[in-house]
Enzyme design. Structure first.
Site, PDB file in Angstrom:
ATOM      1  N   GLU A   1       0.826  -1.214   0.000  1.00 40.50           N
ATOM      2  CA  GLU A   1       0.000   0.000   0.000  1.00 40.50           C
ATOM      3  C   GLU A   1       0.853   1.255   0.000  1.00 40.50           C
ATOM      4  O   GLU A   1       0.471   2.280  -0.573  1.00 40.50           O
ATOM      5  CB  GLU A   1      -0.957  -0.005   1.198  1.00 40.50           C
ATOM      6  CG  GLU A   1      -2.070  -1.054   1.101  1.00 40.50           C
ATOM      7  CD  GLU A   1      -1.600  -2.467   1.432  1.00 40.50           C
ATOM      8  OE1 GLU A   1      -0.468  -2.613   1.964  1.00 40.50           O
ATOM      9  OE2 GLU A   1      -2.355  -3.421   1.154  1.00 40.50           O
TER      10      GLU A   1
ATOM     11  N   PHE B   1      -8.927  -2.806   1.381  1.00 44.13           N
ATOM     12  CA  PHE B   1      -9.751  -2.532   2.562  1.00 44.13           C
ATOM     13  C   PHE B   1      -9.105  -1.355   3.281  1.00 44.13           C
ATOM     14  O   PHE B   1      -7.871  -1.289   3.359  1.00 44.13           O
ATOM     15  CB  PHE B   1      -9.777  -3.735   3.518  1.00 44.13           C
ATOM     16  CG  PHE B   1     -10.642  -4.876   3.051  1.00 44.13           C
ATOM     17  CD1 PHE B   1     -11.955  -5.010   3.509  1.00 44.13           C
ATOM     18  CD2 PHE B   1     -10.157  -5.821   2.163  1.00 44.13           C
ATOM     19  CE1 PHE B   1     -12.757  -6.066   3.077  1.00 44.13           C
ATOM     20  CE2 PHE B   1     -10.955  -6.871   1.727  1.00 44.13           C
ATOM     21  CZ  PHE B   1     -12.268  -7.004   2.185  1.00 44.13           C
TER      22      PHE B   1
ATOM     23  N   ASP C   1      -8.709  -1.006   6.194  1.00 39.85           N
ATOM     24  CA  ASP C   1      -7.868  -1.606   7.241  1.00 39.85           C
ATOM     25  C   ASP C   1      -6.425  -1.831   6.774  1.00 39.85           C
ATOM     26  O   ASP C   1      -5.537  -2.022   7.595  1.00 39.85           O
ATOM     27  CB  ASP C   1      -8.449  -2.957   7.648  1.00 39.85           C
ATOM     28  CG  ASP C   1      -9.941  -2.901   7.872  1.00 39.85           C
ATOM     29  OD1 ASP C   1     -10.377  -3.068   9.013  1.00 39.85           O
ATOM     30  OD2 ASP C   1     -10.694  -2.674   6.889  1.00 39.85           O
TER      31      ASP C   1
ATOM     32  N   HIS D   1     -11.090  -6.151   8.517  1.00 37.24           N
ATOM     33  CA  HIS D   1     -11.906  -5.837   7.333  1.00 37.24           C
ATOM     34  C   HIS D   1     -13.120  -4.997   7.709  1.00 37.24           C
ATOM     35  O   HIS D   1     -14.129  -5.011   7.009  1.00 37.24           O
ATOM     36  CB  HIS D   1     -12.387  -7.123   6.643  1.00 37.24           C
ATOM     37  CG  HIS D   1     -11.295  -8.062   6.272  1.00 37.24           C
ATOM     38  ND1 HIS D   1     -10.725  -8.926   7.163  1.00 37.24           N
ATOM     39  CD2 HIS D   1     -10.651  -8.247   5.094  1.00 37.24           C
ATOM     40  CE1 HIS D   1      -9.783  -9.633   6.563  1.00 37.24           C
ATOM     41  NE2 HIS D   1      -9.707  -9.235   5.308  1.00 37.24           N
TER      42      HIS D   1
END
Lengths: 412, 337
Positions: B60, B83, B85, B129
């Site tokens: 990410e 997600f 998260d 999630h």
């Protein structure tokens, strides 16, 4: 604490020499100048793995160039490179003293590693995009960015192009292909990869180049950059400036005891070139190779510039507390300015008279820029920038909550 | 007008923008050939080619950072964090970089990027999630934060986000991707097709950032909500019979202060609802704003209905999730005060 036989033991790396010790570079061996072959630019990364563990050298310590990496480079370009290095050193010296005189809060020199920025800047095209760390002022200087504007930034004065918002040396100049310096380490490297991907996506001709220190290669961002650069064959050069010291941590703390930093490229399938960073010709030559490879859509190159941070990390640092004071002078690969000087003299393209004259010109150029910048102002309690300017450029258009905070701040 | 789910509306927004503007491209984990784990980018690779819609490594930080570099170059990347998260490895790039590049360069460099992330609970996703990290973005100077609650809004807001010249965090309430779930886990969720806000133009339109939507007018109490909680709050209002005014904020930053102040000044009471944990949550900011602007009109202490200050639980999800009964209780409390 009683330790059991054969108990596990934690290893914490330590450098060979600390203050009071004799500088110790014994046991460091390097290939001879000219000994390393120059591969074709389309060689596979797998065939280049040995480059990660060698050292590309062109100049010997007497100033003679040899081997396949010796670039065909006009003497005039070399003289320009030398003058830019002299100018950078004079600039650093003046700004270091300016900080000591209280004219600004902070400064960072590139003393001893000037070739890394300047040789590469001259080997790149002027419109290639650079994503530097904080010690590549040489790029701006080699692109003829006005010294006075750099000083205005350092002094956060009324002519500071970034309006007093950034620490000294965090320059930004889009038109000169110089990305705004962050101060957070290694964040710019994956950004450079994204920029390069965008350039390739757009069918552009420009490539990107990013710089980080050997210490910062431990950051996740570096590994993100390597992964993305490799996956998408981004037209980017990733430069690790291994100057041996990350503030007080020697390069072993970043993993340098066990392998080279160039070797990080091996696992990613990125060509790993390791070069003598104090050898102007070698830095120029590997940059040409990497740039040609990138421009031919063959993807990224990782370059480890093996050099030595001859000065303090910054004006807030005192290296005499963690390394021998004379370690820099004992550096086995010399000084980049002295070595290029010797080379030009050996070629019959430079003389002591010219060198002295060039040094004086550099000093005078810096002095003149200093006078001009200081006339505009130096850092003081009363900022040259109005308080309302704090609220500008957070967003393109100022939202209501910032308008209200601005009005509160300026008594509106 | 076609009826769309929120997934289809988001897909349509991307489609419309990729059609109009070569500088728009999208990437993320599983985003390319497969079309994303929630199908938001479905068919885009086929239609626009792999260079404009592609898979990214599971990193990410790298996804955010390369998008920043592309935006600095002059493109308008739209990235998907699979997600919300999973966004923490990207957080430094978003907070220290994307948010500040305009400011620190004094407008020299800008970052017109959109960061899409499915967020929120109610899907039996457990702690990794289900999170709602909006306050981690609204706290950051230089970012805008948007959360839609209907297909119509999702498309119009996403187009505005993509066209915005600053970085926009676009949080998608995944529990209502396929239907307006209203907070009753044991009841059947109606499909979007039965909801008027699923009527979504096929072409280009925008909903301005920074404008809230009064989804139900009322005089007794103001309920401030966003995302899934808009539908949960409406259900609570309906069950309770209280004449509440329900405001869907749509943009959390910059927030539509005028709509909030006008409503609370009228009702004199305020309930704030969000899924995220309470302490230092976005509700704390809303509560402070209401107190600063409406103190003399308030008839009762402001109430917050939120996730608890714990990690998001799995089996106990429906004890954790702010369901209609909890909102009804809070509304009664402010009505009784």
């Amino acid at each position: 604490m009683n330790r059991r036989t054969n108990a596990l033991d934690l290893h914490v790396p330590a450098p060979h020499a600390r203050p009071g010790d004799k500088p110790d570079f014994a046991g460091w061996t390097f290939p001879e100048p000219g000994d390393t072959p120059r591969p074709e630019i389309d060689a596979s990364a797998g065939d280049l793995r040995d480059y990660a563990y060698g050292l590309i050298r062109v100049l010997d310590l007497d100033g003679n160039a040899s081997g396949a990496w010796a670039p065909s480079i006009a003497a005039e370009t070399l003289r320009r490179g030398l003058k830019y290095m002299l100018l950078t050193r004079a600039f650093d010296d003046r700004m270091y003293r300016a900080q000591r005189q209280g004219k600004t809060s902070f400064y960072m020199q590139s003393f001893g590693e000037e070739a890394v920025s300047i040789a590469q800047a001259l080997a790149l095209n002027v419109d290639d995009m650079c994503f530097p760390s904080y010690r590549q002022q040489g790029i701006l200087i080699a692109r003829d960015y006005p010294l006075v504007t750099m000083m205005n930034q350092i002094y956060s004065n009324a002519h500071d192009p970034v309006k007093g918002r950034q620490l000294p040396v965090m320059y930004s100049s889009k038109k000169d292909g110089f990305f705004t310096i962050s101060g957070n380490l290694a964040t710019q490297v994956p950004q450079a990869v994204g920029w390069a991907m965008a350039s390739a996506y757009s069918g552009d001709m420009r490539i990107a180049s990013a710089w980080l220190g050997e210490g910062s290669t431990a950051e996740g961002d570096f590994h993100a950059a390597m992964t993305f650069a490799s996956v998408y064959k981004a037209p980017v050069i990733i430069n690790i400036v291994n100057n041996q010291w990350a503030i007080s941590s020697f390069q072993g703390i970043a993993g340098g005891e066990n392998t080279t930093f160039a070797a990080r490229g091996v696992g990613y399938g990125v060509p790993p070139l390791r070069v003598d960073g104090n050898d102007f010709l070698a830095v120029y030559a590997v940059t040409q190779w990497a740039a040609a490879r990138a421009r031919a859509n063959l993807g990224p190159t990782l370059i480890e510039h093996f050099t030595y941070r001859a000065g303090a990390h910054s004006t807030s640092d005192d290296p005499s507390r963690y390394r021998p004071a004379d370690e820099g002078r004992a550096w086995p690969l010399g000084d980049p300015i002295g070595r290029l000087h010797d080379h030009l003299v050996a070629m019959g393209e430079w003389s002591e008279v010219q060198h002295k004259q060039a040094q004086e010109e550099a000093l005078e150029t810096v002095r003149a820029a200093g006078r001009e910048a200081e006339k505009v102002g130096v850092l003081s309690v009363d900022s040259a920038h109005p308080p309302a300017s704090i609220f500008e450029d957070v967003y393109k258009e100022m939202p209501w909550h910032l308008q209200r905070q601005r009005d509160e701040a300026v008594g509106g | 007008m076609p009826s769309m789910t929120m997934i289809q509306a988001l897909n349509s927004a991307l489609d419309v923008m990729m059609e109009r503007d070569q500088s728009v491209l999208t990437f993320g984990e599983d985003v390319g050939y497969f079309g994303g784990v929630f199908r938001v980018t479905e068919h885009l690779q086929k239609k626009y080619g792999a260079k404009r819609c592609f898979d990214a490594p599971i990193n990410e930080c790298g996804i955010a950072a390369t998008a920043i570099g592309m935006a600095v170059y002059g493109l308008r990347p739209v990235i998907e964090i699979q997600f919300a998260d999973y966004m923490y490895p990207a957080y430094d790039q978003l907070v220290s970089e994307a948010a500040r590049i305009r400011y620190r360069s004094a407008n020299d460099f800008t970052v017109p990027m959109t960061v899409r992330m499915p967020y929120g609970g109610g899907i039996r996703g457990g702690q990794t999630h289900s999170q709602s990290p909006e306050a981690l973005f609204t706290h950051v100077a230089g970012l805008k934060t948007v959360i839609p609650s209907t297909p119509y809004d999702a498309k119009g807001l996403l187009i505005s986000a993509i066209e915005d010249d600053d970085p926009v965090i676009f949080l998608e309430p995944k529990r209502i991707y396929n239907g307006p779930f209203d907070g009753w886990p044991d009841r059947q969720v109606a499909p979007w097709a039965k909801h008027p806000a699923s009527e979504t133009p096929a072409g280009y339109y925008k909903i301005a950032l920074g404008k809230a939507n009064i989804v139900r007018e009322g005089s007794a109490v103001t309920v401030l909500a966003y995302g899934t909680m808009v539908h949960v709050a409406l259900s609570a209002v309906q069950e309770s019979g209280i004449d509440a005014e329900v405001i869907d904020l749509r943009t959390l930053l910059p927030v539509d202060i005028d709509t909030i102040v006008a409503s609370v000044s009228k009702t004199g009471r305020c309930v704030i609802v969000h899924e995220a944990t309470r302490t230092s949550g976005y509700g704390a900011e809303l509560s402070a704003l209401v107190q600063e602007h409406c103190f003399y009109q308030l008839e009762a202490p402001i109430q917050r209905v939120t996730g608890y200050d714990t990690p998001y639980p799995h089996a106990q999800e429906w004890d954790y999730f702010p369901t209609p009964p909890r909102i009804m209780k809070a509304m009664r409390r402010v009505m009784e005060a």
